[in-house]
Design an enzyme around this catalytic site. Structure first.
Site, mmCIF file in Angstrom:
data_model
loop_
_atom_site.group_PDB
_atom_site.id
_atom_site.type_symbol
_atom_site.label_atom_id
_atom_site.label_comp_id
_atom_site.label_asym_id
_atom_site.label_seq_id
_atom_site.Cartn_x
_atom_site.Cartn_y
_atom_site.Cartn_z
ATOM 1 N N SER A 131 0.826 -1.202 0.000
ATOM 2 C CA SER A 131 0.000 0.000 0.000
ATOM 3 C C SER A 131 0.860 1.253 0.000
ATOM 4 O O SER A 131 1.948 1.274 0.557
ATOM 5 C CB SER A 131 -0.891 0.025 1.239
ATOM 6 O OG SER A 131 -1.598 1.247 1.280
ATOM 7 N N LYS A 185 -4.776 -6.438 3.159
ATOM 8 C CA LYS A 185 -4.658 -5.276 2.260
ATOM 9 C C LYS A 185 -6.046 -4.865 1.747
ATOM 10 O O LYS A 185 -6.355 -3.674 1.634
ATOM 11 C CB LYS A 185 -3.723 -5.614 1.088
ATOM 12 C CG LYS A 185 -3.717 -4.584 -0.041
ATOM 13 C CD LYS A 185 -3.180 -3.251 0.419
ATOM 14 C CE LYS A 185 -2.923 -2.194 -0.608
ATOM 15 N NZ LYS A 185 -3.686 -2.048 -1.787
ATOM 16 N N HIS A 188 -7.781 -3.055 4.475
ATOM 17 C CA HIS A 188 -7.146 -1.727 4.550
ATOM 18 C C HIS A 188 -7.808 -0.780 3.550
ATOM 19 O O HIS A 188 -8.167 0.351 3.872
ATOM 20 C CB HIS A 188 -5.644 -1.846 4.266
ATOM 21 C CG HIS A 188 -4.983 -0.555 3.893
ATOM 22 N ND1 HIS A 188 -5.121 0.020 2.639
ATOM 23 C CD2 HIS A 188 -4.217 0.294 4.600
ATOM 24 C CE1 HIS A 188 -4.460 1.163 2.616
ATOM 25 N NE2 HIS A 188 -3.902 1.352 3.783
ATOM 26 N N ASN A 189 -7.967 -1.250 2.329
ATOM 27 C CA ASN A 189 -8.579 -0.404 1.305
ATOM 28 C C ASN A 189 -10.034 -0.090 1.638
ATOM 29 O O ASN A 189 -10.506 1.021 1.395
ATOM 30 C CB ASN A 189 -8.500 -1.073 -0.075
ATOM 31 C CG ASN A 189 -7.110 -0.983 -0.668
ATOM 32 O OD1 ASN A 189 -6.126 -0.909 0.058
ATOM 33 N ND2 ASN A 189 -7.012 -0.988 -1.977
ATOM 34 N N GLU A 192 -10.044 2.527 4.103
ATOM 35 C CA GLU A 192 -9.672 3.769 3.390
ATOM 36 C C GLU A 192 -10.916 4.397 2.734
ATOM 37 O O GLU A 192 -11.112 5.615 2.801
ATOM 38 C CB GLU A 192 -8.615 3.390 2.353
ATOM 39 C CG GLU A 192 -8.124 4.484 1.453
ATOM 40 C CD GLU A 192 -7.156 3.915 0.407
ATOM 41 O OE1 GLU A 192 -6.226 3.160 0.767
ATOM 42 O OE2 GLU A 192 -7.351 4.197 -0.788
HETATM 43 N N1 LIG Z 1 -0.659 -0.544 -3.790
HETATM 44 C C1 LIG Z 1 -0.964 0.479 -4.504
HETATM 45 O O1 LIG Z 1 -1.124 1.576 -3.994
HETATM 46 C C2 LIG Z 1 -1.105 0.262 -5.925
HETATM 47 C C3 LIG Z 1 -1.247 1.349 -6.769
HETATM 48 C C4 LIG Z 1 -1.307 1.073 -8.054
HETATM 49 C C5 LIG Z 1 -1.253 -0.251 -8.487
HETATM 50 N N2 LIG Z 1 -1.133 -1.274 -7.642
HETATM 51 C C6 LIG Z 1 -1.058 -2.677 -8.089
HETATM 52 O O2 LIG Z 1 0.284 -2.935 -8.488
HETATM 53 C C7 LIG Z 1 0.283 -3.711 -9.681
HETATM 54 C C8 LIG Z 1 1.042 -2.939 -10.759
HETATM 55 O O3 LIG Z 1 0.387 -1.692 -10.972
HETATM 56 P P1 LIG Z 1 0.880 -0.656 -12.074
HETATM 57 O O4 LIG Z 1 -0.089 0.474 -12.043
HETATM 58 O O5 LIG Z 1 2.322 -0.387 -11.905
HETATM 59 O O6 LIG Z 1 0.761 -1.478 -13.426
HETATM 60 P P2 LIG Z 1 -0.552 -1.941 -14.235
HETATM 61 O O7 LIG Z 1 -0.968 -0.864 -15.146
HETATM 62 O O8 LIG Z 1 -1.541 -2.526 -13.318
HETATM 63 O O9 LIG Z 1 0.083 -3.133 -15.109
HETATM 64 C C9 LIG Z 1 1.008 -2.883 -16.136
HETATM 65 C C10 LIG Z 1 2.096 -3.896 -16.078
HETATM 66 O O10 LIG Z 1 1.555 -5.219 -16.246
HETATM 67 C C11 LIG Z 1 2.237 -5.848 -17.316
HETATM 68 N N3 LIG Z 1 1.392 -6.836 -17.960
HETATM 69 C C12 LIG Z 1 0.124 -6.649 -18.394
HETATM 70 N N4 LIG Z 1 -0.332 -7.811 -18.928
HETATM 71 C C13 LIG Z 1 0.657 -8.713 -18.815
HETATM 72 C C14 LIG Z 1 0.782 -10.085 -19.155
HETATM 73 N N5 LIG Z 1 -0.232 -10.750 -19.715
HETATM 74 N N6 LIG Z 1 1.951 -10.705 -18.876
HETATM 75 C C15 LIG Z 1 2.966 -10.043 -18.294
HETATM 76 N N7 LIG Z 1 2.911 -8.755 -17.950
HETATM 77 C C16 LIG Z 1 1.760 -8.098 -18.198
HETATM 78 C C17 LIG Z 1 2.596 -4.710 -18.230
HETATM 79 O O11 LIG Z 1 3.574 -5.092 -19.153
HETATM 80 P P3 LIG Z 1 3.738 -4.248 -20.535
HETATM 81 O O12 LIG Z 1 4.602 -3.094 -20.191
HETATM 82 O O13 LIG Z 1 4.390 -5.214 -21.452
HETATM 83 O O14 LIG Z 1 2.369 -3.855 -20.970
HETATM 84 C C18 LIG Z 1 3.095 -3.694 -17.215
HETATM 85 O O15 LIG Z 1 4.375 -4.018 -16.728
HETATM 86 C C19 LIG Z 1 -1.188 -3.961 -10.010
HETATM 87 O O16 LIG Z 1 -1.582 -5.216 -9.493
HETATM 88 C C20 LIG Z 1 -1.929 -2.876 -9.286
HETATM 89 O O17 LIG Z 1 -3.238 -3.230 -8.920
HETATM 90 C C21 LIG Z 1 -1.050 -1.022 -6.361
#
Ligand SMILES: NC(=O)c1ccc[n+]([C@@H]2O[C@H](COP(=O)([O-])OP(=O)(O)OC[C@H]3O[C@@H](n4cnc5c(N)ncnc54)[C@H](OP(=O)(O)O)[C@@H]3O)[C@@H](O)[C@H]2O)c1
Length: 478
Positions: A131, A185, A188-189, A192
């Protein structure tokens, strides 16, 4: 391919993965291997951050070869099918004893399923809730890992090194096995959502009750942030309210479309709570309030429905603002109490040994709900680990006792003035429901017995009973 050896790898280099990789690389002793499905993100990250000393890989085979054993990789890709595809690819190239961590926002039943499947291969699978958004990923998130004790031995020190630090303690703890981390988590959300909705209701009540401008209300929130409400969300609320729109000169909050979005974690929290039979009414109302806001056609259709015939002005603005502050604090206690109830119920249902006090501590830094208030929760669980109801712990009971009259005045004002305050009022109803000596649930049981012979229990003797409603209305023991 580089011949350097990394001790940790990150797969998925969009904003969260790239920032987490940079955070890892900045910590003493870490060398970070990086891999992304499409090459462009990897090249961009490596060239923009030469200081990080990343070890780039362009295939899963290269990635595995660049990692020291036991290999440890954190997946930061889209939740859902992308996560499954990435796990499958890693399982192909990893070996028993290696560790795969899913740091995305997975739904906890998916994590339970994945952990079970990956365990068959001898590889460890850890679902870790992370988070704090992109800023947290870079500078120190709050981390909620599940998974096996064995993987925690390797992973614990790495995660402690990158987590936020609150009062000298890293904001990470081994939450419990398999899906426990993603479950916590998720809640938590949910909390939030409730916290944000309560703040939004407080703003709306003050604005409509006193006519103060957003900038003036920003000062109120800034002041509140110096007291028991001190938290990241109160702090950023003041920032948002202070902001003017460059294009129109109007307060930004007045030019933002009033339809709140959601990515689904609030809904998961409520759905799960319904299955567990835990009333998380504050979180539910917050989730529903976002849904309500996002139905413009229904809002349009309802616009001419009648409201209160007379306006109810606030006569003492200072007293009213203080009432709203107290109502906010009381409702917030309810929302957290309900959230911790859900965690306790989830732990019992899924066999997780979750230390609720430790959870409140790891939320003190890095994450969106970080707040002073969480120390009070940690103290309550330290005093009484088996506490049946957080809001009944002495500190919170005292705070509710001090605030409840104000809380009632605010809900009455909202009702009379026709201002929607669903989270304030449902939290108060929950408080009064639990306090009640007798609930009309007795009547509901009578109704259930009437139409469905569902039976009822009596206050004066053991057993289940049924009244012969369509017969002579005598009572029989069921
Ligand atoms: N904790 C938090 O506050 C928070 C905030 C935001 C996100 N998150 C979580 O963190 C994770 C990453 O989030 P993000 O916003 O950085 O990215 P995202 O937009 O959720 O995902 C994009 C990433 O996923 C890859 N991807 C998509 N399809 C794929 C596949 N079939 N095989 C392999 N890779 C694939 C993309 O690769 P390409 O570059 O090749 O398209 C890119 O690296 C997500 O699960 C999201 O829910 C958490």
């Amino acid at each position: 391919m580089s011949d350097r050896t990394a001790n940790i790898g990150v797969v998925g280099l969009a904003v969260m993965g790239a920032n987490l990789a940079r955070n890892l690389a900045s910590r003493e002793g870490n060398t970070v291997a990086v891999l992304n499905r499409s090459r462009g993100r990897t090249d961009a990250l490596v060239s923009e951050h030469p200081e990080a000393g990343f070890v780039p890989a362009y295939s899963y085979e290269e990635f595995a070869a660049s990692l020291a054993k036991p290999r440890t990789a954190i997946i930061m890709v889209q939740a859902g099918a992308a996560t499954d595809a990435t796990i499958d690819a890693l399982v192909e190239v990893f070996e028993p004893g290696d560790i795969i961590v899913d740091g995305g926002n997975a739904y906890f039943p998916d994590t339970i399923r994945r952990e079970r499947a990956v365990r068959e291969t001898g590889i460890n699978f850890v679902g870790a809730g992370i988070s704090g958004g992109e800023e947290g990923a870079l500078n120190g998130p709050s981390i909620m890992p599940g998974g096996s004790d064995e993987s925690w031995v390797t992973l614990g020190p790495i995660l402690k090194s990158i987590a936020a630090v609150a009062e000298g303690e890293p904001c990470v703890t081994h939450v419990g096995h398999d899906g426990a981390g993603h479950f916590v988590k998720m809640v938590h959300n949910g909390i939030e959502y409730a916290d944000m909705q309560l703040i939004a209701e407080a703003y709306d009540l003050i604005r409509r009750g006193t006519g103060k401008s957003p900038a003036e209300i920003a000062e109120i929130f800034a002041e509140w942030n110096r007291g028991e409400l001190e938290s990241y969300l109160i702090e950023i609320t003041a920032e948002v309210l202070r902001q003017n729109d460059a294009a129109t000169g109007e307060p930004l909050v007045d030019v933002i479309l009033d339809q709140a979005g959601a990515k689904g974690t609030g809904a998961w929290t409520v759905q799960t709570a319904l299955s567990l039979g835990v009333p998380v009414s504050g979180i539910a109302e917050a989730t529903f309030a976002r849904s309500l806001s996002s139905h413009p056609e229904q809002r349009e259709a309802a616009r001419d429905l009648p409201g209160p015939s007379t306006a109810t002005p606030v006569d003492d603005e200072i007293a009213f603002v203080e009432d709203v502050r107290q109502a906010l604090y009381a409702s917030k206690i309810v929302a957290y109490s309900q959230g911790f109830d859900e965690i306790r119920a989830g732990a019992a249902e899924y066999g997780w040994n979750i230390d609720l006090g430790a959870i409140s501590k790891i939320w003190r830094g890095g994450c969106i709900i970080r707040a002073q208030f969480l120390n009070r929760i940690a103290e309550a669980y330290a005093e009484q680990p088996e506490l049946p109801l957080l809001m009944a712990a002495p500190y919170f009971a005292d705070a509710l006792g001090r605030g409840q009259e104000a809380w009632r005045r605010v809900v009455v004002h909202a009702t009379n003035a026709g201002i929607p305050a669903p989270a304030f009022s449902s939290s108060l109803a929950y408080y009064d429901g639990l306090r009640a000596e007798r609930l009309p649930a007795a009547l509901v049981q009578g109704q259930r017995d009437f139409f469905g012979a569902h039976t009822y229990r009596r206050v004066d003797r053991a057993g289940s009973f049924h009244t012969l409603w369509s017969g002579d209305r005598s009572e029989v023991e069921a």
